[in-house]
Design a protein around this motif. Structure first.
Motif: not given
Length: 422
Positions: A264-267, A269-272, A364-367
């Protein structure tokens, strides 16, 4: 007269038009450079995000050993990993927490006094409760791979408060069979949001009586068993999870283990970031095509205004390709200083623009599912020489296309046809 020299004289004689051509090229080059910088920054940020956020895979199997967990963690695609080895231990020199509820009639007291739930880990930050923020380090640090073979412990805040323990102090714990005693230095205090049960609960099941120690220490305090309850692995992308699944199948036996992927965190942050990189690449192509079209129209208008000049030169015996070459040199001469100005603008405004599109430095990651300690590396936007060369190459290509295409009409004309229309 040499057509290159004639192009220089023409630029000097038409200063306003030269300035306008330069301004158009500056805008085009700045936009091109911005697209290249944004695409490069997105690629760097994607690599950092994959390394810090990544994809977490949890592997469970009855009979999974530390040796097998370590062999799976040695895979090239695994960035971080940790097994979790559960054990029981007895307290020594300090008091464990006890349930505040009344003990039911007939409930027997633990004979071995193993009131502490010990978890042997390689990297406590990889455990999902810590990785995704439900448990937080309140003081000190967690267990790291460098703690292997060391007598250290990460304890819960309620246990620390009950016994007035702080980071740096030492606690004594005994093995479940009472034969071995270990001195553990408290390196961190964590907070578990789980509330104490309202019903009577054995001490080792209370959330406050949980300790995290290196796997070797857990083996010594437990039954020396090397069987782990689960192992968590961090990978760079969801595609690599399939590779790890295949490797686990060879080591553990196909279909005999539980394999869960948390991406979920990957989707989030990284996808964006990947979408921004794709958008930046599209910007480069759109600007190149639009720039060639705009400059082509400008050159076409200039050719029409200079038809008399072209007719005279053709009547004097000038070759047609030299006339086209003169226009190409004029446009290219405006392109080169525009590249330099764009590089200067990119050096000054590249960092703020990168922060705007890809997030502030150290963000930091926003998720909500992102690891609180997974801080993405600061974004640094630099104008590299290779990027300037790319912009210059595209700029010269635009100048060539924008002069050659409108200049095709010159090849079909004769001096008489040009001069007769004047």
């Amino acid at each position: 007269m040499n057509f290159v020299k004639r192009a220089g004289m023409s630029l000097g004689a038409r200063k306003s038009r030269t300035a306008g051509l330069l301004a158009i090229f500056v805008v085009i080059c700045i936009l091109l450079l911005g697209g290249f910088l944004l695409r490069a920054a997105a690629a760097h940020r994607e690599a950092d995000a994959q390394r810090t956020i990544g994809v977490d895979v949890t592997v469970k199997q009855k009979g999974l050993t530390l040796a097998l967990a370590d062999r799976l963690g040695a895979s090239d695609i695994v960035h971080r990993y940790t097994p979790r080895l559960p054990a029981r231990a007895a307290w020594h020199g300090f008091a464990p927490l006890t349930s505040h509820a009344s003990k039911p009639d007939g409930e027997t007291r633990d004979k071995d006094q193993a009131s502490l739930a010990v978890n042997g880990v390689r990297d406590s930050g990889m455990l999902l409760p810590f990785s995704y923020g439900s448990m937080k380090i309140m003081a000190g640090r967690g267990i790291t791979p460098e703690d292997r073979g060391q007598g250290v412990a990460l304890i819960e805040q309620r246990l620390a408060d009950e016994n007035h323990l702080e980071v740096g102090e030492t606690v004594q714990v005994r093995s479940a069979d009472g034969k071995r005693t270990a001195a553990l230095a408290v390196v961190g205090v964590f907070q578990d949001p789980t509330r104490d049960p309202t019903r009577w609960t054995p001490p080792h099941e209370l959330p406050g009586n949980v300790l995290y120690v290196p796997t070797g220490t857990a083996q010594e305090l437990g039954t020396r068993s090397a069987t782990v309850s689960e192992a968590v692995y961090r990978l760079g992308s969801p595609d690599q999870a399939e590779q790890l699944h295949a490797t686990a199948g060879r080591l553990l036996g196909a279909g005999s283990f539980d394999f869960r992927v948390n991406d979920k965190a990957y989707e989030d942050q990284v996808r964006r970031i990947q979408q921004i990189g794709t958008f930046a690449g599209l910007i480069v192509w759109v600007i190149a095509l639009a720039g060639a079209l705009i400059l082509g129209l400008v050159v076409m208008l200039q050719i029409r205004e200079r038809r008399a000049e072209l007719g005279v030169l053709l009547a004097m015996g000038e070759k047609k390709w030299k006339l086209i070459g003169q226009h190409a040199v004029e446009v290219a001469t405006a392109a080169l200083p525009a590249v330099a100005l764009a590089a200067l603008a990119g050096q000054l405004a590249g960092q703020p623009a990168g922060d705007l599109f890809l997030g502030r430095q150290g963000e930091r990651p926003t998720s909500a599912a992102s690891a609180p300690d997974s801080e993405i590396a600061p974004l640094t936007v630099r104008v590299e020489p290779a990027t300037v060369v790319n912009v210059a190459g595209i700029g010269l290509g635009i100048s060539l296309v924008s002069t050659v295409v409108p200049g095709i009409g010159i090849l079909r004309l004769h001096p008489r046809s040009i001069l007769d229309t004047e």
